[in-house]
Design a protein around this motif. Sequence first.
Motif, PDB file in Angstrom:
ATOM      1  N   ARG A  95       0.037   5.163 -53.724  1.00  0.00           N
ATOM      2  CA  ARG A  95       0.542   4.433 -52.553  1.00  0.00           C
ATOM      3  C   ARG A  95       0.301   5.228 -51.275  1.00  0.00           C
ATOM      4  O   ARG A  95      -0.083   4.673 -50.240  1.00  0.00           O
ATOM      5  CB  ARG A  95       2.036   4.130 -52.715  1.00  0.00           C
ATOM      6  CG  ARG A  95       2.347   3.025 -53.712  1.00  0.00           C
ATOM      7  CD  ARG A  95       3.783   2.555 -53.569  1.00  0.00           C
ATOM      8  NE  ARG A  95       4.737   3.562 -53.959  1.00  0.00           N
ATOM      9  CZ  ARG A  95       5.251   3.684 -55.184  1.00  0.00           C
ATOM     10  NH1 ARG A  95       4.890   2.834 -56.129  1.00  0.00           N
ATOM     11  NH2 ARG A  95       6.134   4.621 -55.449  1.00  0.00           N
ATOM     12  N   ASP A  96       0.541   6.562 -51.370  1.00  0.00           N
ATOM     13  CA  ASP A  96       0.309   7.416 -50.199  1.00  0.00           C
ATOM     14  C   ASP A  96      -1.153   7.386 -49.782  1.00  0.00           C
ATOM     15  O   ASP A  96      -1.477   7.379 -48.594  1.00  0.00           O
ATOM     16  CB  ASP A  96       0.742   8.848 -50.495  1.00  0.00           C
ATOM     17  CG  ASP A  96       2.254   8.985 -50.629  1.00  0.00           C
ATOM     18  OD1 ASP A  96       2.967   8.065 -50.193  1.00  0.00           O
ATOM     19  OD2 ASP A  96       2.717   9.998 -51.187  1.00  0.00           O
ATOM     20  N   ASN A 107      -1.736   4.098 -48.233  1.00  0.00           N
ATOM     21  CA  ASN A 107      -1.086   4.107 -46.914  1.00  0.00           C
ATOM     22  C   ASN A 107      -1.894   4.924 -45.903  1.00  0.00           C
ATOM     23  O   ASN A 107      -1.961   4.571 -44.727  1.00  0.00           O
ATOM     24  CB  ASN A 107       0.328   4.670 -47.025  1.00  0.00           C
ATOM     25  CG  ASN A 107       1.265   3.726 -47.761  1.00  0.00           C
ATOM     26  OD1 ASN A 107       0.999   2.518 -47.845  1.00  0.00           O
ATOM     27  ND2 ASN A 107       2.349   4.250 -48.296  1.00  0.00           N
ATOM     28  N   ASN A 160      -4.745   2.834 -44.917  1.00  0.00           N
ATOM     29  CA  ASN A 160      -4.254   1.800 -44.003  1.00  0.00           C
ATOM     30  C   ASN A 160      -3.871   2.393 -42.645  1.00  0.00           C
ATOM     31  O   ASN A 160      -4.064   1.758 -41.606  1.00  0.00           O
ATOM     32  CB  ASN A 160      -3.040   1.101 -44.614  1.00  0.00           C
ATOM     33  CG  ASN A 160      -3.420   0.231 -45.804  1.00  0.00           C
ATOM     34  OD1 ASN A 160      -4.561  -0.207 -45.918  1.00  0.00           O
ATOM     35  ND2 ASN A 160      -2.478  -0.014 -46.696  1.00  0.00           N
ATOM     36  N   ARG A 161      -3.321   3.631 -42.679  1.00  0.00           N
ATOM     37  CA  ARG A 161      -2.955   4.286 -41.425  1.00  0.00           C
ATOM     38  C   ARG A 161      -4.183   4.520 -40.558  1.00  0.00           C
ATOM     39  O   ARG A 161      -4.172   4.278 -39.343  1.00  0.00           O
ATOM     40  CB  ARG A 161      -2.245   5.616 -41.711  1.00  0.00           C
ATOM     41  CG  ARG A 161      -1.707   6.302 -40.462  1.00  0.00           C
ATOM     42  CD  ARG A 161      -1.124   7.653 -40.795  1.00  0.00           C
ATOM     43  NE  ARG A 161      -2.146   8.584 -41.232  1.00  0.00           N
ATOM     44  CZ  ARG A 161      -2.955   9.266 -40.418  1.00  0.00           C
ATOM     45  NH1 ARG A 161      -2.869   9.089 -39.104  1.00  0.00           N
ATOM     46  NH2 ARG A 161      -3.855  10.103 -40.897  1.00  0.00           N
TER      47      ARG A 161
END
Length: 393
Positions: A227-228, A231, A234-235
């Motif tokens: 997930r990180d 993320n 996505n960040r």
Amino acid sequence: MRTAKIFSFLFMFMASSVIFAQDELQITAKDSIVQSSWIVGVGFNAVDDSGNVFDGLVNFGDEWNIVPFPSRVSIGRNFKSGLGIEAIGTYNEYKEGKIIDSEVIPENISYFGIDGRITYDINKIIGETGWFDPYVGVGAGYTDANNKGRGTYNAVVGFRTWFSDRWGLDFSSTGKWAMSQSEGASNHLQHSAGVVYQFGIEKGLSKRGEEKQELLAAIEKEKQRQRDSINEVNRLKDEALLAERLKKQKEADALAAKEKARIDALNKKKAEIKARIENLGNVYFALNSSVINSNSKKIMNSLMLMFEEIPTLKLKITSHTDSRGASKYNDWLSQRRVDNTRDYLLSKGVPADKLTTEAYGENKLLNECDDNTYCPEEKHAINRRSEFVILEF
């Protein structure tokens, strides 16, 4: 076709394996155990005080003594560490004809015992079994046996088997050694069996449950890492999108600032032109007249020069009357005044498409001088006018 069936079977097998593995990894009630509790018990006890304990260990008929009713009560507490403490009270009866201290007794003799002991749960060493709970322990007590009272050192081995978190059976054998051999007090064995009940229970995970928990934590950690990672991607995307939006916003702000500057410049120019026209003044008329007087001609001559200076200038001419006279008459008179004002400007070379007209009659008075209010002539004169309104410049 056969190959397709084989692949379908393998896929279904793998899918069912994954589902089974997920089910296996769930923490369930089977993965929890009682870690500490209060425990009470009621049961039976049998005493072997024959004096040849190990020779006749299972010589029930001659050497074991038991009464046909519950004869043992206990209360204790088990701790998370595996240690337990317990207080026990027992009653029994040596039967006439039984072997006690190597002799056959001629009559029934009562037996009483009060004992305390410390036990240790062997499952803490071998691993939790859930239903089978062996233990060992040591303790001390006081026993009145064969009419001889004595303090005893005790050692116990036993096990409990559980039907639920609360109910179970308790089986144990205890060796009791007399602290003093005076007056012929001897050693003996005491066996017990009974029902136990737990309350004040505190539960925790078994070793299997802890292993599951660790595995679940590792899986969750890996999921969190994924997930990180997602993320972070996505960040970075969001940062790129934000940078693009900021760039567009900056460009839009620059265009807006440029447009604002343009509008401000136009407004400033309009205000300047309006001020110049206002400084020229209005065209005024005599009572009941639409004739352009010499002073008004000077004003419109100056206005004609502004048309030459500003080729894009367009004006609307509005003409008015005072309140005296009939309303219909005043409408006609203001129309005459606006037509004469326009015609004079046209005669001076102002293009017709630069001028529009509107006659208001007495509808837009500049003061309080209406039909119901008396005013001197100088106040009425203010309303007999032609005005110039900027349309374009």
